[in-house]
Scaffold this motif. Structure first.
Motif, PDB file in Angstrom:
ATOM      1  N   GLU A 187       0.839  -1.203   0.000  1.00 36.70           N
ATOM      2  CA  GLU A 187       0.000   0.000   0.000  1.00 36.70           C
ATOM      3  C   GLU A 187       0.874   1.253   0.000  1.00 36.70           C
ATOM      4  OE1 GLU A 187      -3.022   0.066   3.057  1.00 36.70           O
ATOM      5  OE2 GLU A 187      -3.147  -2.121   2.984  1.00 36.70           O
ATOM      6  N   ASN A 188       0.371   2.268  -0.668  1.00 36.63           N
ATOM      7  CA  ASN A 188       0.984   3.594  -0.569  1.00 36.63           C
ATOM      8  C   ASN A 188      -0.137   4.620  -0.530  1.00 36.63           C
ATOM      9  OD1 ASN A 188       0.312   4.503  -3.272  1.00 36.63           O
ATOM     10  ND2 ASN A 188       2.071   3.337  -4.044  1.00 36.63           N
ATOM     11  N   GLU A 189       0.187   5.908  -0.481  1.00 36.12           N
ATOM     12  CA  GLU A 189      -0.836   6.950  -0.329  1.00 36.12           C
ATOM     13  C   GLU A 189      -1.781   7.066  -1.519  1.00 36.12           C
ATOM     14  OE1 GLU A 189       1.478  10.953  -1.157  1.00 36.12           O
ATOM     15  OE2 GLU A 189       2.765   9.458  -0.147  1.00 36.12           O
ATOM     16  N   TYR A 190      -1.399   6.474  -2.672  1.00 35.16           N
ATOM     17  CA  TYR A 190      -2.230   6.582  -3.877  1.00 35.16           C
ATOM     18  C   TYR A 190      -3.050   5.323  -4.167  1.00 35.16           C
ATOM     19  CZ  TYR A 190       0.837  10.543  -4.540  1.00 35.16           C
ATOM     20  OH  TYR A 190       1.533  11.710  -4.353  1.00 35.16           O
ATOM     21  N   GLY A 191      -2.686   4.221  -3.520  1.00 36.28           N
ATOM     22  CA  GLY A 191      -3.405   2.975  -3.754  1.00 36.28           C
ATOM     23  C   GLY A 191      -2.524   1.765  -3.512  1.00 36.28           C
ATOM     24  N   ASN A 192      -2.960   0.629  -4.003  1.00 31.76           N
ATOM     25  CA  ASN A 192      -2.246  -0.636  -3.801  1.00 31.76           C
ATOM     26  C   ASN A 192      -1.444  -1.020  -5.051  1.00 31.76           C
ATOM     27  OD1 ASN A 192      -3.436  -0.909  -1.263  1.00 31.76           O
ATOM     28  ND2 ASN A 192      -5.150  -2.103  -2.097  1.00 31.76           N
ATOM     29  N   VAL A 193      -0.322  -1.722  -4.806  1.00 32.18           N
ATOM     30  CA  VAL A 193       0.518  -2.224  -5.887  1.00 32.18           C
ATOM     31  C   VAL A 193       0.805  -3.693  -5.599  1.00 32.18           C
ATOM     32  CG1 VAL A 193       2.734  -2.035  -7.080  1.00 32.18           C
ATOM     33  CG2 VAL A 193       1.606   0.030  -6.240  1.00 32.18           C
ATOM     34  N   GLN A 194       0.628  -4.535  -6.607  1.00 32.75           N
ATOM     35  CA  GLN A 194       0.956  -5.954  -6.485  1.00 32.75           C
ATOM     36  C   GLN A 194       1.564  -6.419  -7.802  1.00 32.75           C
ATOM     37  OE1 GLN A 194      -2.258  -8.782  -5.836  1.00 32.75           O
ATOM     38  NE2 GLN A 194      -0.863 -10.137  -4.698  1.00 32.75           N
ATOM     39  N   VAL A 195       2.663  -7.179  -7.700  1.00 29.27           N
ATOM     40  CA  VAL A 195       3.419  -7.606  -8.876  1.00 29.27           C
ATOM     41  C   VAL A 195       3.483  -9.129  -8.926  1.00 29.27           C
ATOM     42  CG1 VAL A 195       5.676  -7.521 -10.006  1.00 29.27           C
ATOM     43  CG2 VAL A 195       4.803  -5.502  -8.841  1.00 29.27           C
TER      44      VAL A 195
ATOM     45  N   ALA B 164       1.967  -6.296 -13.521  1.00 32.96           N
ATOM     46  CA  ALA B 164       1.444  -5.568 -12.363  1.00 32.96           C
ATOM     47  C   ALA B 164      -0.026  -5.948 -12.226  1.00 32.96           C
ATOM     48  CB  ALA B 164       1.606  -4.072 -12.558  1.00 32.96           C
ATOM     49  N   LEU B 165      -0.346  -6.673 -11.163  1.00 39.24           N
ATOM     50  CA  LEU B 165      -1.726  -7.100 -10.949  1.00 39.24           C
ATOM     51  C   LEU B 165      -2.588  -5.958 -10.414  1.00 39.24           C
ATOM     52  CD1 LEU B 165      -1.070 -10.603  -9.345  1.00 39.24           C
ATOM     53  CD2 LEU B 165      -1.601 -10.082 -11.732  1.00 39.24           C
ATOM     54  N   GLU B 166      -1.968  -5.075  -9.636  1.00 40.84           N
ATOM     55  CA  GLU B 166      -2.680  -3.937  -9.058  1.00 40.84           C
ATOM     56  C   GLU B 166      -1.791  -2.712  -9.111  1.00 40.84           C
ATOM     57  OE1 GLU B 166      -5.102  -3.507  -5.148  1.00 40.84           O
ATOM     58  OE2 GLU B 166      -4.497  -5.613  -5.273  1.00 40.84           O
ATOM     59  N   LEU B 167      -2.342  -1.619  -9.547  1.00 40.82           N
ATOM     60  CA  LEU B 167      -1.662  -0.324  -9.542  1.00 40.82           C
ATOM     61  C   LEU B 167      -2.675   0.754  -9.176  1.00 40.82           C
ATOM     62  CD1 LEU B 167       0.497  -0.559 -12.802  1.00 40.82           C
ATOM     63  CD2 LEU B 167       1.371  -0.423 -10.474  1.00 40.82           C
ATOM     64  N   PRO B 168      -2.217   1.866  -8.561  1.00 43.19           N
ATOM     65  CA  PRO B 168      -3.161   2.934  -8.193  1.00 43.19           C
ATOM     66  C   PRO B 168      -3.857   3.519  -9.424  1.00 43.19           C
ATOM     67  CG  PRO B 168      -1.058   3.259  -7.107  1.00 43.19           C
ATOM     68  CD  PRO B 168      -0.870   2.148  -8.095  1.00 43.19           C
ATOM     69  N   GLU B 169      -5.192   3.639  -9.335  1.00 43.90           N
ATOM     70  CA  GLU B 169      -5.985   4.215 -10.422  1.00 43.90           C
ATOM     71  C   GLU B 169      -7.086   5.121  -9.868  1.00 43.90           C
ATOM     72  OE1 GLU B 169      -7.436   0.765 -12.505  1.00 43.90           O
ATOM     73  OE2 GLU B 169      -5.515   0.404 -13.460  1.00 43.90           O
ATOM     74  N   GLU B 170      -6.876   5.676  -8.674  1.00 42.73           N
ATOM     75  CA  GLU B 170      -7.894   6.496  -8.018  1.00 42.73           C
ATOM     76  C   GLU B 170      -8.207   7.772  -8.797  1.00 42.73           C
ATOM     77  OE1 GLU B 170      -9.593   5.732  -5.120  1.00 42.73           O
ATOM     78  OE2 GLU B 170      -8.613   3.783  -5.246  1.00 42.73           O
ATOM     79  N   THR B 171      -7.166   8.428  -9.264  1.00 42.65           N
ATOM     80  CA  THR B 171      -7.355   9.677 -10.004  1.00 42.65           C
ATOM     81  C   THR B 171      -6.706   9.552 -11.372  1.00 42.65           C
ATOM     82  OG1 THR B 171      -5.295  10.674  -9.220  1.00 42.65           O
ATOM     83  CG2 THR B 171      -7.243  11.007  -7.836  1.00 42.65           C
ATOM     84  N   ALA B 172      -6.977  10.515 -12.235  1.00 38.46           N
ATOM     85  CA  ALA B 172      -6.370  10.514 -13.570  1.00 38.46           C
ATOM     86  C   ALA B 172      -4.858  10.634 -13.465  1.00 38.46           C
ATOM     87  CB  ALA B 172      -6.939  11.652 -14.412  1.00 38.46           C
ATOM     88  N   GLN B 173      -4.382  11.416 -12.478  1.00 32.49           N
ATOM     89  CA  GLN B 173      -2.939  11.598 -12.306  1.00 32.49           C
ATOM     90  C   GLN B 173      -2.278  10.308 -11.803  1.00 32.49           C
ATOM     91  OE1 GLN B 173      -1.821  14.646  -9.497  1.00 32.49           O
ATOM     92  NE2 GLN B 173       0.111  15.023 -10.587  1.00 32.49           N
ATOM     93  N   SER B 174      -2.880   9.643 -10.827  1.00 33.49           N
ATOM     94  CA  SER B 174      -2.300   8.390 -10.331  1.00 33.49           C
ATOM     95  C   SER B 174      -2.362   7.296 -11.404  1.00 33.49           C
ATOM     96  CB  SER B 174      -2.979   7.936  -9.041  1.00 33.49           C
ATOM     97  OG  SER B 174      -4.326   7.628  -9.276  1.00 33.49           O
TER      98      SER B 174
END
Length: 195
Positions: A112-120, A134-144
């Motif tokens: 976890e980080n401040e923008y979302g979750n990351v899993q490889v 990358a199974l999971e990457l932050p996608e909360e905002t357009a910038q992330s």
């Protein structure tokens, strides 16, 4: 006229050659004449009776050195020979290729980080990394989402930096420090699990 004569002569010569080549003695006729068959020597005077002449063959008069033309006979192959439809057993084949290393996938933990979750997830062939996803990457905002795409494009895939360097020691993607760090941590955990 000259061409016609040459054509007829050539045709006669080729026909004669075919008859001579096709009319050669087969192994049955050679054996009947007392000649060696399949490379086996024939011992003269080994108690064998002289071969009988085939039916219809004429005897050569004394002093005539020409041998009579052998007649064609149809002989059946010996019983020990396999027929045309069956094959004799052959030795087992061995492959000259080395055994292919097995491929396996190992998944790193969710970081976890401040923008979302990351899993490889990594795919290995033997001990070599051949693909990273990358199974999971932050996608909360357009910038992330944009930063995650930059990280994924640079690190993941069969031609990404991870496959090239075979380690988690990667340069940080500019503007995506938190996502890059989370990616490397999940990647290192997957590599450690694969070890």
């Amino acid at each position: 006229m000259r061409r016609a004569l040459l054509a007829i002569t050539g045709l006669a010569a080729s026909t004669t050659a075919m008859v001579v080549l096709k009319g050669g003695p087969d192994t049955t006729q050679v054996a009947a004449q007392g000649l060696p068959v399949d490379g086996q020597p024939v011992a003269p005077g080994a108690g064998s009776a002289p071969p009988e002449a085939p039916a219809g063959a004429r005897e050569a008069p004394a002093g005539d050195t020409a041998s009579p033309r052998p007649t064609r006979t149809t002989a059946r192959p010996p019983a020990s020979r396999p027929s045309a439809g069956t094959r004799a057993p052959s030795a087992p084949r061995t492959s000259s290729k080395p055994a292919q290393p097995s491929t396996r996938t190992v998944t790193g933990p969710v970081v976890e980080n401040e923008y979302g979750n990351v899993q490889v997830q990594i795919t290995l062939s033997g001990s070599r990394i051949v693909n990273v996803v990358a199974l999971e990457l932050p996608e909360e905002t357009a910038q992330s989402d944009q930063r995650s795409e930059q990280v994924d494009d640079r690190y993941s895939g069969t031609a990404g930096l991870v496959v090239q360097q075979q380690s988690a020691d990667l340069d940080t993607v500019s503007g995506a420090t938190a996502t890059s760090e989370s990616y490397r941590r999940s990647l290192q955990a997957a590599i450690d699990r694969a070890g």
